[in-house]
Design an enzyme around this catalytic site. Structure first.
Site, PDB file in Angstrom:
ATOM      1  CB  THR A  40       0.496   3.572  -9.402  1.00 24.54           C
ATOM      2  OG1 THR A  40       1.212   3.974  -8.252  1.00 24.54           O
ATOM      3  CG2 THR A  40       0.848   4.477 -10.567  1.00 24.54           C
ATOM      4  CE  LYS A  44      -1.821   1.678  -5.633  1.00 28.91           C
ATOM      5  NZ  LYS A  44      -0.948   1.087  -4.607  1.00 28.91           N
ATOM      6  N   GLY A  89      -3.686   5.289   6.011  1.00 29.11           N
ATOM      7  CA  GLY A  89      -4.155   5.769   4.720  1.00 29.11           C
ATOM      8  C   GLY A  89      -4.287   4.609   3.738  1.00 29.11           C
ATOM      9  CB  ALA A 124       0.316   2.943   1.859  1.00 27.18           C
ATOM     10  CB  THR A 165      -5.862  11.170  12.103  1.00 26.14           C
ATOM     11  OG1 THR A 165      -5.102  12.238  11.538  1.00 26.14           O
ATOM     12  CG2 THR A 165      -7.296  11.607  12.339  1.00 26.14           C
ATOM     13  CB  ALA A 167     -10.798   9.112  14.181  1.00 29.84           C
TER      14      ALA A 167
END
Ligand code: ATR
Length: 281
Positions: free
Chosen positions: A63, A67, A130, A132, A154, A156
């Site tokens: 976790t 990861k 991100g 997740a 963001t 991009a």
């Protein structure tokens, strides 16, 4: 017969529910499994894994924040881990290390079986780009929704995430689009909204306009407990069906258990009891 040893490795790891969940799975399946928590120093993930293997560990969950280090350490990885760019599950096979990612399948199972909502044919909004979000996009595409929009502060990063899944989207014939949070205003309502941002951890407001919801939309936060409450209350206020990440936690654990043991544990009673435990405590 002595039990085979597994663990969840993280930093922090103290509040992990995984030992409780895997103890239940072991009891329900009759597997001789012992599952502990392992706190790794922030600069000591590889050494912690090496020590655990040397002491007889057979596999682990990984976790935050390890990861990405876990996929680098694996000698063979599943397609879904490669797409996610991260591993939450390692299995030690002699001298090799098999890396997998069960987060996305966990989310899909929780939506389809836990919440009883088919993803096929639905318009899905994934908020965040991100780690997740990357963990769940592939399995969401494979569930064949009508389309997926990935929206992120963001933009991009949303585009990069969509680009890395373009081949899978084409193969599954699912339109996949990236956009900014501001652009959501023009895109109307979605059948399912999945919050994979860390905005609530930062104490910030829900980062998307209420126009993404319609009455009956399923609104899932990948987090559970206090961190999910802002998003879930917002969803409820707008007539959506709120769902926290506890079901996904149990389902990803069940998939990891199957990767290690070749046996799929039942999940519904485990989720029910875990929810009762957390509410009581
Ligand atoms: P995780 O592994 O939990 O996904 P991460 O990789 O740091 O953590 O990603 C955090 C996600 O939450 C990102 O999509 C981030 O948006 P940016 O890519 O623009 O940074 C999003 N996020 C964090 N705080 C946010 C906020 N206050 N509003 C909107 N999005 C936020």
């Amino acid at each position: 017969m002595s039990a085979d040893r597994y663990a969840v490795v993280g930093h922090p790891v103290e509040h992990s529910k995984s030992p409780w969940i895997h103890a239940r799975f072991a009891a329900l399946t009759g597997q001789a499994v012992q599952y502990d928590k392992l706190l790794a120093p922030l600069d000591g993930f590889v050494e912690t894994i090496a020590r655990f293997r040397a002491s007889g560990g057979r596999g682990c969950n990984v976790t935050v924040p390890f990861k990405f280090e876990a996929i680098a350490l694996a000698t063979a990885v599943s397609d879904r881990a490669r797409l996610a760019g991260a591993c939450n599950t390692l299995r030690f096979d002699g001298t090799s290390v098999y890396g997998d990612n069960t987060d996305g399948v966990g989310l899909v199972r929780d939506i389809e079986q836990g919440a009883g909502r088919a993803i096929a044919g639905q318009r899905v909004l994934l908020v965040g780009a991100g780690g997740a979000a990357a963990g769940v996009l592939g399995p969401l595409l494979q569930a064949r929704p009508a389309g997926i929009v990935v929206a992120n502060r963001t933009v991009a990063k949303a585009q990069t995430l969509a680009d890395s899944h373009a081949a899978l989207a084409a193969q599954a014939a699912v339109p996949l689009q990236a956009c900014s949070l501001d652009a959501l205003q023009a895109l109307g309502a979605f059948d399912m909204v999945v919050n994979a941002t860390a905005s609530s951890l930062a104490g910030d407001a829900v980062p998307v306009p209420a126009s993404v919801l319609r009455p009956g939309s399923l609104a899932v936060d990948l987090m559970y407990g206090a961190a999910a409450q802002g998003f879930l209350a917002w969803a409820r206020r707008h007539g959506a069906e709120p769902r926290d990440g506890l079901g996904m936690l149990v389902e990803q654990a069940a998939e990891s258990f199957a990767v290690w043991r070749g046996v799929r544990p039942p999940t519904s009673s485990v989720l029910r009891d875990l929810r009762a435990l957390l509410q009581g405590g």
